[in-house]
Enzyme design. Sequence first.
Site, short mmCIF file in Angstrom:
data_model
loop_
_atom_site.label_atom_id
_atom_site.label_comp_id
_atom_site.label_asym_id
_atom_site.label_seq_id
_atom_site.Cartn_x
_atom_site.Cartn_y
_atom_site.Cartn_z
N GLU A 282 38.73 43.36 28.52
CA GLU A 282 38.37 41.95 28.29
C GLU A 282 37.72 41.73 26.93
O GLU A 282 36.79 40.94 26.78
CB GLU A 282 37.50 41.44 29.43
CG GLU A 282 38.23 41.48 30.76
CD GLU A 282 37.32 41.33 31.96
OE1 GLU A 282 36.26 40.71 31.81
OE2 GLU A 282 37.67 41.83 33.05
N GLU B 141 43.20 43.84 36.77
CA GLU B 141 42.24 43.32 37.75
C GLU B 141 42.79 42.01 38.27
O GLU B 141 43.19 41.14 37.49
CB GLU B 141 40.85 43.05 37.15
CG GLU B 141 40.03 44.25 36.80
CD GLU B 141 38.62 43.87 36.35
OE1 GLU B 141 38.14 42.78 36.74
OE2 GLU B 141 38.02 44.65 35.60
#
Length: 685
Positions: A195, A289
Amino acid sequence: MLRRLRTALISALLLLPLLATAPSAVAATAAPSDPQATPAAAQALDWLAQLPNRAGNRVLSGFFGGYSGSTFSADRTTTDGQPTQLGKLQTATGQNPGLLACDYAANGSSSIDTSCNSGLINWWQQGGLASVSFHAPNPAQPTGGLFVHLDDFAQITDPTTAVGKQWHATLDQVAAGLQQLDAAGVPVLFRPLHEMNSTYQQAFWWSGQQRSDFIAVWRNMYTYLTQTKGLHNLLWVYSSLCDTSDPAGYYPGAAYTDIVGLDCYPADPSAAQGYDAMTALGKPFAFAEIGAPTDNNLTPPAADPNSFDFRRWSDAIHHRYPATSYFLSWNDSWGLTQQIPDGAKALMNDPWTVNLGELDRSARTEAAGPARPADPVELLNGFETGADGWTAYNQANGPLQVNEWSSQGSSSLRADTDLSQQKQLFLYHHGQFDLSAYATLSAAARTAPGGNQAGGATAKLYLRTGSGNAWYDSGATVIGPDGVMLTVSLAGIPNLNDVHDIGVDFTPATGATGPASVYVDDVTAARPATLLADFETGVEGWSNWQTINSVPWSVTEWAATGTHSLKSDVMLDQRHESILNRHYSTPTDLSGHLTLSVTARTAPWGNQAGGTTAKLYLRTGPSCSGPLTWYDNRGQSVDSNGTRLFLNLGGIPNRDQVCEIGVDFVPAKGASGQSSIYLDNATLR
């Protein structure tokens, strides 16, 4: 600039001497970024890369088992007999995930813990795969600094700085854990610094850094762990956040990455953004995810239990993200076990899902299509692995495989010359080739910017055929540093089954002087096209779905070729797909063709926001009234200029059972108003 040719069937047709016929398409091997990767790592990557191409089970399930030394467990029950989250998943769905993940550093932890290794080793021995990430401690603030932006980020590659010393100490601890897995023969899907593109308030300390700095840090970490620490069991996963700007902007490069992924927690999975940008990188793709939606970051207040239906993810992967190799569900309140039970059960038992006990890590599958759209051409020579049998005449030096310029890929073929000598220079391949199945022969040609080119060199693409070595060429074309595409029409040329030479003839301009270089790249052959529909006489059996109009119609307001195209009106703000398609009542045989193509367009009116994506697809099945299997080209952006879409048919099973072809238009997030969609010139090669 020269248009880049996207060629699909490199392994299907490498024309070499004495090759008489093109072999059937075979699945391309996914090679690890690490040339010294262990056989187990290489095999795992290849299996994952090929998985989405299967007709049946094609997406590996994954589950986050927890933070090492804290919440992680590979068992189904605790020591006091209570079910773990993994145990709850098994109870709720009847399945165990094929991929189990742990994290070496709990959120906010100042240390690395690798005690989850024993569980990962056990999972590997049961036939599953393992993944490791680590919420790395902030090297400037190891305790409590996970969400504190690191201003000295670029310094962590230098171990003589304070932050660099701390960072390398962390990497040493991580390496020690990964070495235990290596010693046990376990390949690891290693997902560091995830991220990195996050712009949320609670972004990680490595997020939102200068892109060049992030890439340098990643590459330094890659080299340190693979070379300095000798870890060759790692498959490196680049995982950015979906629905955030430029998910591929921090990509460290193909030589430092094996898998690309998205971390994604949207309320509507089918509307998630970033898939097209990531699959365009040409690596296996994963949702690294997934979970129930959150407010605006990955550490929000807990999602309400039993509020999210994971069937949405199943539907989205089927219809929006068919290139997905695996998904990994997070745990806790975001996880499968805390949401609508029937949804979790449906996702884990979906016909596409591969769970523990169903993996065959040594299996190979035939490719159903390229990761990126392919032109209806076949690569004869791309010079990615060397000179590919080509030689030169009248050169001062060469030919050489170089990477200073290419029209496609990373390499081209170069030869050096002295323009003052006013000699023709030939780059060519001598052999015996069969081009009888093709309609055109093309090559990219270029001159270097050096030397006095006078009026500019010219180039001819040529071939010589038959016992008399008859010469045929493209005609002289002026070339320069930007490169040009040279094309020879093969129509009417005799003895195409007996081609002896394929080459490019470079001729300097009168008065040219000084040293210079010439280049050739992407020598390709194209098959003749079979027209499926051009809509010149009407809709030609095509229909629509989820459009304003009940039926499409043939119009003259735009056309890719001829005067007509197929049109239907759509509402962009409804955010659902709209389809223009041709459905057959009985299966149609396309087995003799390699490529399906069509030109797609959106009207210039309406608020297109980030732009509409179009997927060219086909569906197959033994009965056109029964269940059908979907294959698509994974999407391209289309606009009012029109975009040519290509679907590589090589490797798609049951091409003799095609029941539907069409284009699926998906508006961008934020699009609004009314617009129109168009198709024209659907062809087969």
